[in-house]
Design a protein around this motif. Structure first.
Motif, short mmCIF file in Angstrom:
data_model
loop_
_atom_site.label_atom_id
_atom_site.label_comp_id
_atom_site.label_asym_id
_atom_site.label_seq_id
_atom_site.Cartn_x
_atom_site.Cartn_y
_atom_site.Cartn_z
N SER A 58 0.85 -19.10 11.88
CA SER A 58 1.12 -20.52 12.11
C SER A 58 2.60 -20.79 11.88
CB SER A 58 0.27 -21.40 11.19
OG SER A 58 0.67 -21.23 9.85
N GLU A 59 3.05 -21.89 12.42
CA GLU A 59 4.37 -22.44 12.13
C GLU A 59 4.11 -23.76 11.45
OE1 GLU A 59 7.17 -22.46 15.43
OE2 GLU A 59 6.20 -20.67 16.24
N TRP A 60 3.77 -23.67 10.16
CA TRP A 60 3.33 -24.84 9.42
C TRP A 60 4.49 -25.77 9.18
CZ3 TRP A 60 -1.50 -25.95 9.19
CH2 TRP A 60 -1.89 -27.07 8.44
N PRO A 61 4.33 -27.05 9.35
CA PRO A 61 3.11 -27.82 9.61
C PRO A 61 2.95 -28.18 11.09
CG PRO A 61 4.82 -29.32 8.90
CD PRO A 61 5.44 -27.94 8.95
N ILE A 62 3.62 -27.46 11.98
CA ILE A 62 3.68 -27.86 13.38
C ILE A 62 2.49 -27.36 14.19
CG2 ILE A 62 5.07 -27.74 15.49
CD1 ILE A 62 7.48 -27.25 13.49
N ASN A 115 -29.43 -6.39 19.80
CA ASN A 115 -30.51 -7.18 20.39
C ASN A 115 -30.86 -6.72 21.81
OD1 ASN A 115 -28.48 -8.24 22.03
ND2 ASN A 115 -28.34 -10.15 20.90
N GLY A 116 -30.22 -5.63 22.28
CA GLY A 116 -30.50 -5.09 23.60
C GLY A 116 -29.62 -5.64 24.69
N GLY A 117 -28.91 -6.71 24.41
CA GLY A 117 -28.02 -7.30 25.40
C GLY A 117 -26.72 -6.53 25.54
N VAL A 118 -26.06 -6.79 26.64
CA VAL A 118 -24.73 -6.23 26.86
C VAL A 118 -23.72 -7.33 26.55
CG1 VAL A 118 -23.14 -5.27 28.56
CG2 VAL A 118 -25.55 -4.62 28.60
N MET A 119 -22.70 -6.97 25.78
CA MET A 119 -21.64 -7.91 25.44
C MET A 119 -20.39 -7.54 26.23
SD MET A 119 -21.92 -7.98 21.29
CE MET A 119 -21.54 -6.24 21.18
N ALA A 120 -19.67 -8.54 26.66
CA ALA A 120 -18.35 -8.35 27.26
C ALA A 120 -17.42 -9.33 26.56
CB ALA A 120 -18.39 -8.60 28.76
N SER A 121 -16.37 -8.82 25.92
CA SER A 121 -15.49 -9.65 25.11
C SER A 121 -14.04 -9.49 25.51
CB SER A 121 -15.59 -9.25 23.63
OG SER A 121 -16.86 -9.44 23.12
N PHE A 122 -13.27 -10.55 25.27
CA PHE A 122 -11.82 -10.51 25.43
C PHE A 122 -11.23 -11.50 24.46
CE2 PHE A 122 -13.16 -13.96 28.14
CZ PHE A 122 -12.20 -14.94 27.93
N THR A 123 -9.93 -11.40 24.25
CA THR A 123 -9.23 -12.39 23.42
C THR A 123 -8.04 -12.95 24.19
OG1 THR A 123 -7.73 -10.80 22.37
CG2 THR A 123 -9.85 -11.20 21.27
N VAL A 124 -7.64 -14.14 23.79
CA VAL A 124 -6.40 -14.76 24.28
C VAL A 124 -5.68 -15.34 23.08
CG1 VAL A 124 -7.18 -15.30 26.63
CG2 VAL A 124 -7.58 -16.94 24.80
N ALA A 125 -4.36 -15.38 23.16
CA ALA A 125 -3.57 -16.05 22.14
C ALA A 125 -3.40 -17.49 22.57
CB ALA A 125 -2.21 -15.37 22.00
N VAL A 126 -3.57 -18.42 21.64
CA VAL A 126 -3.40 -19.83 21.95
C VAL A 126 -2.47 -20.46 20.93
CG1 VAL A 126 -5.68 -20.03 23.02
CG2 VAL A 126 -5.40 -20.61 20.63
N LYS A 127 -1.83 -21.56 21.33
CA LYS A 127 -1.04 -22.37 20.43
C LYS A 127 -1.65 -23.76 20.44
CE LYS A 127 3.50 -20.28 20.48
NZ LYS A 127 4.93 -20.50 20.66
N SER A 128 -1.78 -24.33 19.24
CA SER A 128 -2.38 -25.66 19.12
C SER A 128 -1.66 -26.41 18.03
CB SER A 128 -3.86 -25.53 18.79
OG SER A 128 -4.47 -26.77 18.70
N ARG A 129 -1.30 -27.65 18.29
CA ARG A 129 -0.63 -28.48 17.28
C ARG A 129 -1.59 -28.82 16.14
NH1 ARG A 129 4.26 -30.03 18.19
NH2 ARG A 129 5.13 -30.11 20.27
N THR A 130 -1.03 -28.93 14.95
CA THR A 130 -1.84 -29.42 13.84
C THR A 130 -2.10 -30.91 14.06
OG1 THR A 130 0.13 -29.88 12.52
CG2 THR A 130 -0.92 -27.72 12.22
N VAL A 131 -3.08 -31.44 13.37
CA VAL A 131 -3.45 -32.85 13.53
C VAL A 131 -3.39 -33.56 12.18
CG1 VAL A 131 -4.85 -32.50 15.59
CG2 VAL A 131 -5.91 -32.30 13.36
N VAL A 132 -3.10 -34.82 12.21
CA VAL A 132 -3.04 -35.64 11.01
C VAL A 132 -4.43 -36.15 10.68
CG1 VAL A 132 -2.10 -37.75 10.00
CG2 VAL A 132 -0.67 -36.34 11.48
N VAL A 133 -4.80 -36.04 9.40
CA VAL A 133 -6.10 -36.58 8.94
C VAL A 133 -5.86 -37.72 7.96
CG1 VAL A 133 -7.42 -34.50 9.33
CG2 VAL A 133 -6.34 -34.87 7.10
#
Length: 133
Positions: A58-62, A115-133
């Protein structure tokens, strides 16, 4: 220190909502899209697309930069990989609401689940702004 409290956004939920909206009409497989594999899922069920947040820097707090993993469960390899490929294409081609950037997709990894199923997986990098609570 005073001021607003910032927290990481729930990027996995944003990706789930996006895929839930974009997948229908683009494939005949009619999968469920969720943040967890339904406990009742079996190879007789329609395919399931599940979105996970694998964390990251992260690039905290951004902003935060998690790896988002998408795993598809299906009764066969062809359906699992076809649906995973569609998800990669959607994430890399369209704007995802509440996500600043999607980049760096992995290749698709397939495997057989207990469970007998076939899995297909991938990943992506994402950027998301932090939010104010």
């Amino acid at each position: 220190m005073t001021g607003p409290i910032r927290v990481p956004d729930d990027t996995a939920s944003a990706v789930r909502d996006f895929l839930k909206q974009e997948i229908p009409g683009r494939t005949s497989l009619a999968p469920s899209v969720a943040l967890a594999l339904p406990s009742s899922w079996s190879t007789k069920s329609p395919p399931a697309v599940v979105v996970f947040d694998d964390g990251g820097p992260s690039e905290w707090p951004i902003l935060t930069e998690p790896r988002i993993r998408v795993t598809v469960w299906a009764s066969g390899r062809t359906d699992a990989r076809e649906l995973a490929a569609l998800c990669v294409g959607l994430l890399m081609s369209l704007d995802v609401p509440d996500v600043a950037h999607v980049r760096d997709p992995s290749s698709i990894l397939d495997a057989r689940d207990d469970n007998g199923g076939v899995m297909a997986s991938f990943t992506v990098a994402v950027k998301s702004r932090t939010v104010v609570v």
